[in-house]
Design an enzyme around this catalytic site. Sequence first.
Site, PDB file in Angstrom:
ATOM      1  N   GLY A   1       0.783  -1.232   0.000  1.00 39.67           N
ATOM      2  CA  GLY A   1       0.000   0.000   0.000  1.00 39.67           C
ATOM      3  C   GLY A   1       0.815   1.282   0.000  1.00 39.67           C
ATOM      4  O   GLY A   1       0.339   2.315   0.456  1.00 39.67           O
TER       5      GLY A   1
ATOM      6  N   SER B   1      42.676 -10.278 -26.169  1.00 38.25           N
ATOM      7  CA  SER B   1      41.979  -9.222 -25.402  1.00 38.25           C
ATOM      8  C   SER B   1      40.519  -9.069 -25.815  1.00 38.25           C
ATOM      9  O   SER B   1      40.157  -8.087 -26.453  1.00 38.25           O
ATOM     10  CB  SER B   1      42.735  -7.887 -25.511  1.00 38.25           C
ATOM     11  OG  SER B   1      43.098  -7.579 -26.831  1.00 38.25           O
TER      12      SER B   1
END
Lengths: 604, 295
Positions: free
Chosen positions: A21, A517
């Site tokens: 709520g 890489s």
Amino acid sequence: MDIAPEKPLIRLVTCGSVDDGKSTLTGRLLYELGAVFDDHLAQMQKEGQVDFAALSDGLSAEAEQGITIDVAHRYCETPAAKFIITDAPGHEEYTRNMVTAAADADIALILIDITRGISPQTLRHIHICHLLGLRRIVFVINKMDLVEYSRIEFNDISVEIDRLIDRLGLPDGCVIPISAVFGENLTQHSARMPWYDGHPLLQALLAPLPQKRVFDGFLMPVQYVARAPNDRRHYMGQAISGRIRARDPVVILPSGQVSRVAQLAGPDGPIENGQSGQALSVQLSDDVDCARGHVIASADTRPQMADQFEADIIWMQRSGLIPGRAYAMKIGAQWVNVRLAAPKYLVNVQTGDQLAAKSLGMNEIGRVVITIDRIIPFVPFDLSHYLGGFLLVDKVSNETAGAGMIRFALRRAQNIHWQGTDVTAADRARQLGQAPKVIWLTGLSGSGKSTIANALDRALLAQGRHSYLLDGDNIRHGLNKDLGFTQADRIENIRRVGEVARLMADAGLIVIAAFISPFAAERSMVRDMLPKGDFCEVHIDAPLQLCEARDVKGLYAKARRGEIKNFTGIDSPYEPPQNPDVYINTDQTPVDQAVALILEYLAH
Amino acid sequence: MHLDHLEAEAIFILREAIGEGRAPVMLFSAGKDSAVLLHLARKAFAPLIPPFALLHVDTTWKFRQMYAFRDQMAQAAGMPLIVHHNPDALAQGINPFDHGALHTDLWKTEGLRQALGAGGFDMIIGGARRDEEKSRAKERVFSHRNAQHRWDPKSQRPELWSLYNTRLSAGDSFRVFPLSNWTELDIWTYIAREHIDVPDLYFAQMRPTVLRDGQIFMVDDDRFLLRDGEQVQPRQIRFRTLGCYPLTAAMRSDAKTVTDVIAEMRQTRLSERAGRLIDADPAASMEMKKQEGYF
């Protein structure tokens, strides 16, 4: 007539699990305080009833799904104070938005549905609010109407909350029974709960807050440097602590240069005194090195300087934290590069227990050691969110990957000194008669990196250049023989190679580095290690099928048989460069032409 | 206290946008929020002139007085003013009487995208406030836009502790809102405190008007197409917001000064944008317009 009575500003965040709520409470509170206009109220009518949640669930996706996705900011005031109410989403998936809602709040309203008790998500929110250092946590027990405003049920949950406060070491909070839908105990004492002897919610919000802890001295991170013709530079920023007067001695950090305030200006022009919270413009009596991101501090009370910290981190990115990877970090007004170690521990947000972990996944919280690429001035998070809190940003996607809070420094600057050298990089380069460079060849195994690197090395030698070739396989026999092929090890492999390449370039050499890489983030890390323009990224591209067909070292065959794990292109990704400085497709380009392309790039 | 806080926050955001941006620009529409924003920008960079241009994406249908006010303000600030008209909308004669939602779409949304694209701006500073409208209540201070200028409300960047992630990929940009936390009342109390000039249209005067669909419109020039039976009558009115004059309803009011306006605002039961017809079209909510690139 007093047209603008000045009042304190209080920031609230409503937290708790889905359907407890929160949005209804936010809407109802705004309504009770007269902050809902008639035309908006009319839009909130649903089947003859007012749907208060509709007031803050302002996105169409939220209305469709009946949930809160992102923070709504709402504003209201009483004769005593102005409020900013942020309504936080309850779903775990949107924790980053909940953190956004809570980060700057003074008070957290933790909503608990009396019929469902304390849920795991509620515990997560409590933990986050505590971590963020909110000054008050108010427990709001909602939906009392569904249990006929039962005192017994309320007492049961109060006892449970008291235990929780003890266990987590939370600041004192109060526990208030309410009904958001019917507005009970919000602004006035509820007649339905005569047994409740505490304050209604609004009064509880107005109770004085504990003082914020702040740094003792004056601190102003420089946001902008304005240069006026024939005038001293104006250093502009917001004071985050302390006081300053014209003519006060100040220190510029990180350089440590000392000067005095020549002129001080606030938003309305020159002033004699400036203080925390003000937008200032400072002119100094000396020519000093002071740029955006530097900090102007009082000379006698300086903040610490360090490059390694222990920090609590809330991870926000879908892909988890990758130890060793370089992230961009924003702290104060500056961007730095940072690497994270594997977490010291991960927090179980249900129990508060510290668990061992190798990484942090999305929405997880843990303690991490971070290492920055330079020494920075900072204050612990408790004393300043701006100079003790930080963002971590993915360097490739630019997404915010996480947020953190510096708890303390591990290695202080006073213990490490950078040894100055008399001969500079420029001297060495001049002696060799060349511009140092790092030529970084990236590509799949078998794409032709080593072949091209060797040919390039020979061509440079023939031209009388001083070059050196760093080859992936060779480095792994020596410097990096302790590293394997996990993601963390691959990152460390590239970091070390980057450091070696940096030293060699500093010595004046042209460095050729040939490494698979595979990750864009690590290539960008190496680029950032070097002086601007010294890094040349060369993408050696060839279709995977071709590389696999070449299979010079028989590695693809092994990877296909499952004998090698984490093999790039097979079971580990390759992230091709988006904008390489040189692009070579070895499918179409012979070796000598590839070398010529790189030499041509170096020549301009 | 809180006005000083809001002022400092707005100046901080402006300096951050300029400190981090490569090509900043400030949207200027000549309304009260624009006037406050410009005032803050001048304070933020004083004694220097703010280092960016003002951009007005014009529809040719604003109140006449707004054009005069705009030029005067830019000149007083000493800042360059860029005025953009969408050439397609101009060529097709797009107007609010004949073209409905297309008017806003072409002149404002498409016009803005054209102007931003042409300028290559990366930090686009505007005066939108969170209390104006419910989708704006959800927006960040540094609000990310992709290369197509689209807003994705479901994946906004987290925003904490005034540390803004201002990193951009190629072509992306930010809409930056220094007035995010200001309410309409804050704007007026600040206008009163700082004696900021705003167009007279915000203050009650007898003006030529027509009554249409229960709302009052000002007949600002002879392009106003009268429907059968409509008569132009003088009424004492003022405006709470200013947009294209045929799309912006007036309110009956006696508030002739800033003080009157503030007193009136404390009583009102209607929202600020209740008079903006373009908001009422359910098929073109503010959220949808924003997703398409509207401010």
